[in-house]
Design a protein around this motif. Structure first.
Motif, PDB file in Angstrom:
ATOM      1  N   ILE A 233     -10.244  16.024 -51.183  1.00 15.07           N
ATOM      2  CA  ILE A 233     -11.074  15.085 -51.955  1.00 15.07           C
ATOM      3  C   ILE A 233     -12.433  15.711 -52.253  1.00 15.07           C
ATOM      4  CG2 ILE A 233     -12.273  12.853 -51.870  1.00 15.07           C
ATOM      5  CD1 ILE A 233      -9.890  11.845 -50.141  1.00 15.07           C
ATOM      6  N   TRP A 234     -13.024  16.332 -51.245  1.00 14.16           N
ATOM      7  CA  TRP A 234     -14.335  16.951 -51.423  1.00 14.16           C
ATOM      8  C   TRP A 234     -14.272  18.095 -52.439  1.00 14.16           C
ATOM      9  CZ3 TRP A 234     -19.121  16.090 -51.361  1.00 14.16           C
ATOM     10  CH2 TRP A 234     -20.074  17.116 -51.281  1.00 14.16           C
ATOM     11  N   ILE A 263     -16.971  12.074 -46.633  1.00 14.41           N
ATOM     12  CA  ILE A 263     -17.577  12.370 -47.936  1.00 14.41           C
ATOM     13  C   ILE A 263     -19.065  12.037 -47.926  1.00 14.41           C
ATOM     14  CG2 ILE A 263     -17.538  11.856 -50.400  1.00 14.41           C
ATOM     15  CD1 ILE A 263     -15.129  13.481 -49.346  1.00 14.41           C
ATOM     16  N   THR A 264     -19.429  10.961 -47.273  1.00  9.62           N
ATOM     17  CA  THR A 264     -20.854  10.600 -47.177  1.00  9.62           C
ATOM     18  C   THR A 264     -21.651  11.693 -46.483  1.00  9.62           C
ATOM     19  OG1 THR A 264     -20.364   8.222 -47.151  1.00  9.62           O
ATOM     20  CG2 THR A 264     -22.477   8.905 -46.249  1.00  9.62           C
ATOM     21  N   ARG A 265     -21.111  12.216 -45.376  1.00 12.32           N
ATOM     22  CA  ARG A 265     -21.808  13.292 -44.653  1.00 12.32           C
ATOM     23  C   ARG A 265     -21.944  14.541 -45.531  1.00 12.32           C
ATOM     24  NH1 ARG A 265     -18.621  11.308 -40.460  1.00 12.32           N
ATOM     25  NH2 ARG A 265     -17.062  12.974 -40.731  1.00 12.32           N
ATOM     26  N   LYS A 266     -20.877  14.886 -46.226  1.00 12.97           N
ATOM     27  CA  LYS A 266     -20.903  16.062 -47.096  1.00 12.97           C
ATOM     28  C   LYS A 266     -21.992  15.916 -48.172  1.00 12.97           C
ATOM     29  CE  LYS A 266     -17.553  18.977 -45.897  1.00 12.97           C
ATOM     30  NZ  LYS A 266     -17.813  20.424 -45.643  1.00 12.97           N
ATOM     31  N   LEU A 267     -22.080  14.744 -48.760  1.00 18.45           N
ATOM     32  CA  LEU A 267     -23.073  14.516 -49.812  1.00 18.45           C
ATOM     33  C   LEU A 267     -24.491  14.596 -49.264  1.00 18.45           C
ATOM     34  CD1 LEU A 267     -21.296  11.589 -51.701  1.00 18.45           C
ATOM     35  CD2 LEU A 267     -21.739  13.864 -52.635  1.00 18.45           C
ATOM     36  N   LEU A 284     -13.690   6.652 -54.899  1.00 17.62           N
ATOM     37  CA  LEU A 284     -12.766   7.262 -53.937  1.00 17.62           C
ATOM     38  C   LEU A 284     -11.388   6.605 -53.999  1.00 17.62           C
ATOM     39  CD1 LEU A 284     -15.187   7.640 -50.890  1.00 17.62           C
ATOM     40  CD2 LEU A 284     -14.257   9.491 -52.296  1.00 17.62           C
ATOM     41  N   PRO A 285     -10.357   7.313 -53.526  1.00  8.80           N
ATOM     42  CA  PRO A 285      -9.024   6.698 -53.504  1.00  8.80           C
ATOM     43  C   PRO A 285      -9.017   5.450 -52.632  1.00  8.80           C
ATOM     44  CG  PRO A 285      -9.036   8.835 -52.354  1.00  8.80           C
ATOM     45  CD  PRO A 285     -10.349   8.702 -53.030  1.00  8.80           C
TER      46      PRO A 285
END
Length: 460
Positions: A233-234, A263-267, A284-285
């Motif tokens: 996803i990322w 995903i929040t952490r990655k962003l 998001l899915p």
């Protein structure tokens, strides 16, 4: 004092809607020049502050809302309503709509700073009318719907008029997209959307069960670790960023319980420079949990905007037996507003195919873009529904997933997604429907996870 002017508009709209037939709106749409002149003179004689000259409406400021202004306006309204002068009442609403244009732009900027927004008027419950600033849309006709529906909201251009009678039992929640998102839109006058079917693998079980005489099914995710799914996803988000996408859309059902946090952490770990290229909206899915099938919407900064739950359960048939998706409807509908884009809603799979529900949202909110994450064994019904939206100047992005592919139904998967958009009358009809062709590997079980499709929606 500010609420008072919107309450007055709401009262007037409610009075007209409850009193007038559809035929009245047909006739008013062809109002004569002499009648316009009569009404303008009448309004000017009572409330001179609404005009700069004989025919030029003034742009009001908060300082204009004095006790004298409201006293004059209320006296005029009492005169018009006592005589049932409906042509003059509708014209007065139009004058107020025009006079509030500058203030409504300020309201949009204020609403962008809020987590979510409530309607401008405080009398929605008693009038059945909700009012919001109406964001413009570069692909929407000025007189949208005027040849299809004869209603009060055809005559307003700066306020969005929402009728409770159309909304029914649904609960609307509004998000005016923050000004630090879509920062280039005013220059580009275009919206680039990335959509991905994500993957072929179906990593959940469908579990049937009986309850209250009905056969249902629920979804149970089977993996112990979702790290590889979340990395995929990322990677799609990063690729969409490299291709300068404004929005990225994932399909239905392929989410997982760790996805949002990952995903929040990655962003949030990105540098300010890196983050600027990330799509402004990340859809998001969806993830099926506790009788909810829910899509999470993040912004490029890793902030949660909202969650949209599926409202209408899907029905599946196996060996002649029907099973209903065991979801509970939240009744909450999230609407996203942005100047130039208009109003966006997310309808998850069956929500888009439920015509009454879809038309409720289009009519009530004058939607300009519908995003449809899907997990479906076919595309025919979705294509049929696209035309309903096109008639209302509403563009559609539909993305399916190869994980929904079933043996014997390969012919339904020639395309894994579509974008249906409004085009100019001078454009080639072929531009109206953009197809996302499925890769050959999907039919042979060879998924390389690299499918990402792009389409740009622009002004007409």
């Amino acid at each position: 004092m500010m609420n008072s002017i919107y309450n007055i508009v709401s009262d007037l709209c409610s009075f007209v809607i409850k009193s007038c037939s559809e035929d009245f709106f047909v006739k008013y749409s062809c109002i004569s020049e002499s009648e316009k002149k009569r009404i303008n003179m009448l309004v000017r004689s009572h409330v001179g502050g609404l005009f700069l000259s004989e025919n030029q409406v003034a742009q009001l400021s908060e300082e204009d809302f004095t006790e004298d202004f409201f006293a004059e306006l209320k006296k005029l309204i009492e005169d018009l309503t006592s005589k049932n002068d409906f042509f003059a009442i509708v014209a007065l609403v139009q004058i107020l709509d025009e006079s509030l244009a500058s203030l409504l732009k300020v309201k949009i900027a204020e609403f962008q700073e809020d987590d979510f927004s409530v309607v401008l008027n405080t009398n929605r419950e008693t009038t059945g009318i909700g009012l919001l600033p109406r964001c413009s849309c570069i692909w929407e006709r000025k007189h949208r719907l005027s040849h299809s529906y004869n209603r009060m909201d055809n005559f307003l251009f700066n306020m969005l008029l929402m009728e409770n009678s159309i909304l029914g039992e649904l609960i609307d929640k509004h998000f005016f997209i923050k000004s630090n998102l879509f920062t280039d839109f005013s220059k580009k006058k275009a919206l680039k959307i990335a959509a991905t079917p994500l993957r072929l693998e179906r990593e959940f079980d469908v579990q049937p069960y009986d309850e209250d005489k009905v056969q249902y099914f629920k979804i149970s995710y089977t993996k112990d670790s979702f790290k590889s799914d979340n990395e995929l996803i990322w990677s799609k988000i990063i690729t969409a960023a490299q291709n300068k996408s404004d929005i990225i859309v994932f399909p239905e059902m392929l989410g997982n319980p760790d996805m949002v946090g990952f995903i929040t952490r990655k962003l949030k770990e990105l540098s300010p420079g890196e983050r600027e290229s990330i799509p402004s909206l990340i859809i998001l899915p969806s993830f099926w949990e506790k009788n909810r099938n829910t899509v999470t919407i993040l912004d490029k900064y890793g902030e949660l905007i909202c969650r949209q739950s599926k409202q209408n359960p899907f029905r599946v048939e196996q060996n002649g037996t029907g099973y209903l998706e065991g979801i509970l409807s939240s009744l909450v509908v999230n609407i996203f507003h942005f100047e130039g884009i208009g109003r966006i809603a997310i309808l998850i799979c069956k929500d888009f195919l439920t015509t009454k529900y879809m038309e409720q949202l289009m009519r009530c909110f004058k939607l300009t873009l519908i995003i449809v994450p899907s997990f479906s064994t076919g595309s025919y019904d979705f294509r049929q529904s696209f035309d309903l939206c096109a008639h209302d100047d509403c563009n559609v992005v539909w993305i399916n997933t190869c994980a929904a592919l079933e043996k014997g139904k390969e012919s339904n998967f020639k395309n894994i997604g579509y974008v249906r958009k409004r085009i100019s009358r001078n454009d080639d009809e072929a531009q109206r429907l953009s197809r996302m062709p499925i890769c050959e590997g999907a039919f042979s079980g060879r998924c390389v996870h690299d499918c990402l499709y792009y389409e740009t929606i622009s002004g007409v």
